[in-house]
Design a protein around this motif. Structure first.
Motif, PDB file in Angstrom:
ATOM      1  N   THR A   1     -26.430 -73.002 -48.804  1.00  0.00           N
ATOM      2  CA  THR A   1     -25.096 -72.495 -48.461  1.00  0.00           C
ATOM      3  C   THR A   1     -25.105 -71.465 -47.334  1.00  0.00           C
ATOM      4  N   THR A   2     -26.248 -70.966 -46.957  1.00  0.00           N
ATOM      5  CA  THR A   2     -26.306 -70.021 -45.845  1.00  0.00           C
ATOM      6  C   THR A   2     -25.784 -70.649 -44.567  1.00  0.00           C
ATOM      7  N   PHE A   3     -25.940 -71.934 -44.410  1.00  0.00           N
ATOM      8  CA  PHE A   3     -25.542 -72.608 -43.176  1.00  0.00           C
ATOM      9  C   PHE A   3     -24.033 -72.775 -43.041  1.00  0.00           C
ATOM     10  N   ILE A   4     -23.268 -72.421 -44.076  1.00  0.00           N
ATOM     11  CA  ILE A   4     -21.809 -72.443 -43.987  1.00  0.00           C
ATOM     12  C   ILE A   4     -21.298 -71.168 -43.323  1.00  0.00           C
ATOM     13  N   LEU A   5     -22.039 -70.077 -43.492  1.00  0.00           N
ATOM     14  CA  LEU A   5     -21.605 -68.779 -42.973  1.00  0.00           C
ATOM     15  C   LEU A   5     -21.628 -68.755 -41.450  1.00  0.00           C
ATOM     16  N   ALA A   6     -20.927 -67.791 -40.868  1.00  0.00           N
ATOM     17  CA  ALA A   6     -20.890 -67.645 -39.415  1.00  0.00           C
ATOM     18  C   ALA A   6     -22.274 -67.239 -38.903  1.00  0.00           C
ATOM     19  N   SER A   7     -22.691 -67.835 -37.818  1.00  0.00           N
ATOM     20  CA  SER A   7     -23.969 -67.543 -37.142  1.00  0.00           C
ATOM     21  C   SER A   7     -25.182 -67.646 -38.062  1.00  0.00           C
ATOM     22  N   PRO A   8     -25.365 -68.768 -38.745  1.00  0.00           N
ATOM     23  CA  PRO A   8     -26.527 -68.894 -39.628  1.00  0.00           C
ATOM     24  C   PRO A   8     -27.806 -69.104 -38.819  1.00  0.00           C
ATOM     25  N   THR A   9     -28.902 -68.644 -39.366  1.00  0.00           N
ATOM     26  CA  THR A   9     -30.220 -68.884 -38.781  1.00  0.00           C
ATOM     27  C   THR A   9     -31.160 -69.317 -39.900  1.00  0.00           C
ATOM     28  N   MET A  10     -32.271 -69.879 -39.495  1.00  0.00           N
ATOM     29  CA  MET A  10     -33.270 -70.263 -40.485  1.00  0.00           C
ATOM     30  C   MET A  10     -33.793 -69.015 -41.206  1.00  0.00           C
ATOM     31  N   LEU A  11     -33.945 -67.921 -40.468  1.00  0.00           N
ATOM     32  CA  LEU A  11     -34.406 -66.685 -41.083  1.00  0.00           C
ATOM     33  C   LEU A  11     -33.412 -66.177 -42.121  1.00  0.00           C
ATOM     34  N   SER A  12     -32.115 -66.217 -41.824  1.00  0.00           N
ATOM     35  CA  SER A  12     -31.124 -65.760 -42.813  1.00  0.00           C
ATOM     36  C   SER A  12     -31.110 -66.668 -44.036  1.00  0.00           C
ATOM     37  N   ALA A  13     -31.355 -67.958 -43.845  1.00  0.00           N
ATOM     38  CA  ALA A  13     -31.426 -68.880 -44.982  1.00  0.00           C
ATOM     39  C   ALA A  13     -32.640 -68.570 -45.858  1.00  0.00           C
ATOM     40  N   LEU A  14     -33.768 -68.278 -45.235  1.00  0.00           N
ATOM     41  CA  LEU A  14     -34.970 -67.934 -45.996  1.00  0.00           C
ATOM     42  C   LEU A  14     -34.795 -66.599 -46.717  1.00  0.00           C
ATOM     43  N   GLN A  15     -34.165 -65.634 -46.060  1.00  0.00           N
ATOM     44  CA  GLN A  15     -33.911 -64.342 -46.695  1.00  0.00           C
ATOM     45  C   GLN A  15     -32.936 -64.489 -47.867  1.00  0.00           C
ATOM     46  N   GLY A  16     -31.935 -65.335 -47.693  1.00  0.00           N
ATOM     47  CA  GLY A  16     -30.996 -65.597 -48.783  1.00  0.00           C
ATOM     48  C   GLY A  16     -31.679 -66.243 -49.977  1.00  0.00           C
ATOM     49  N   ALA A  17     -32.562 -67.190 -49.708  1.00  0.00           N
ATOM     50  CA  ALA A  17     -33.299 -67.854 -50.788  1.00  0.00           C
ATOM     51  C   ALA A  17     -34.227 -66.875 -51.500  1.00  0.00           C
ATOM     52  N   THR A  18     -34.812 -65.955 -50.743  1.00  0.00           N
ATOM     53  CA  THR A  18     -35.695 -64.954 -51.339  1.00  0.00           C
ATOM     54  C   THR A  18     -34.915 -64.034 -52.272  1.00  0.00           C
ATOM     55  N   GLY A  19     -33.757 -63.576 -51.839  1.00  0.00           N
ATOM     56  CA  GLY A  19     -32.922 -62.726 -52.694  1.00  0.00           C
ATOM     57  C   GLY A  19     -32.423 -63.462 -53.916  1.00  0.00           C
ATOM     58  N   ALA A  20     -32.061 -64.706 -53.739  1.00  0.00           N
ATOM     59  CA  ALA A  20     -31.553 -65.502 -54.856  1.00  0.00           C
ATOM     60  C   ALA A  20     -32.631 -65.792 -55.886  1.00  0.00           C
ATOM     61  N   SER A  21     -33.866 -65.963 -55.435  1.00  0.00           N
ATOM     62  CA  SER A  21     -34.936 -66.187 -56.410  1.00  0.00           C
ATOM     63  C   SER A  21     -35.131 -64.943 -57.282  1.00  0.00           C
ATOM     64  N   GLY A  22     -34.776 -63.776 -56.764  1.00  0.00           N
ATOM     65  CA  GLY A  22     -34.790 -62.556 -57.577  1.00  0.00           C
ATOM     66  C   GLY A  22     -33.781 -62.649 -58.704  1.00  0.00           C
ATOM     67  N   TYR A  23     -32.618 -63.232 -58.426  1.00  0.00           N
ATOM     68  CA  TYR A  23     -31.633 -63.470 -59.481  1.00  0.00           C
ATOM     69  C   TYR A  23     -32.255 -64.332 -60.582  1.00  0.00           C
TER      70      TYR A  23
END
Length: 161
Positions: free
Chosen positions: A120-142
């Motif tokens: 879902t990171t790629f739906i947001l404005a100005s997505p990057t592969m790095l932001s997608a990886l950072q989002g996945a890292t934070g979500a795995s904490g959940y």
């Protein structure tokens, strides 16, 4: 008989995930957590973790970025539930129950959260592969800190089946 047990365990895990998302991801609870919890305390940290898969009814303002954020958050919550169901439908068959079922349910939430956030990171404005990886890292904490709840539900579902 084994197929029925895996369906019971999968259903229990999906139900636990659905309840977590509905109760702790709704707009009222997440806004309350943002305003009233301190992320530098253990209690505040856990409340913020519980509120991760946010789903909203209305965007925070009238901007296009807020509309994209609304769509991404709502889709992330739905994908979390779907991915937990997929992981458990495959993995729950191989576990007899007990501690193994807890680990499978726990891991299912970790993987599902990371995959839902990455996607879902790629739906947001100005997505990057790095932001997608950072989002996945934070979500795995959940998944790491909340997944034990789903793990217990899967173990209880295995026992019931």
């Amino acid at each position: 008989m084994a197929l029925f047990r895996s369906r019971t365990a999968t259903g229990a895990g999906v139900l636990a995930t659905l309840l977590l998302v509905l109760v702790f991801g709704n707009q009222i609870f997440t806004e309350w957590v943002d305003r009233h919890s301190d992320g530098s305390t253990v209690w505040g940290f856990f409340l913020r973790m519980l509120a991760w898969p946010r789903w909203w009814i209305t965007p925070r303002d009238d901007s296009g970025a807020a509309a994209r954020e609304l769509l991404a958050n709502d889709l992330r919550a739905l994908l979390l539930i779907l991915f937990v169901a997929l992981v458990l439908s495959v993995a729950a068959k191989t576990v007899a129950g007990g501690a193994g079922a807890v680990v499978v349910g726990w891991a299912a939430l970790i993987f599902a959260a990371a995959l839902a956030a990455f996607t879902t990171t790629f739906i947001l404005a100005s997505p990057t592969m790095l932001s997608a990886l950072q989002g996945a890292t934070g979500a795995s904490g959940y998944g790491l800190w909340v997944g034990w709840i789903v793990g217990i539900a899967v173990a209880a579902g295995k026992k019931a089946g």
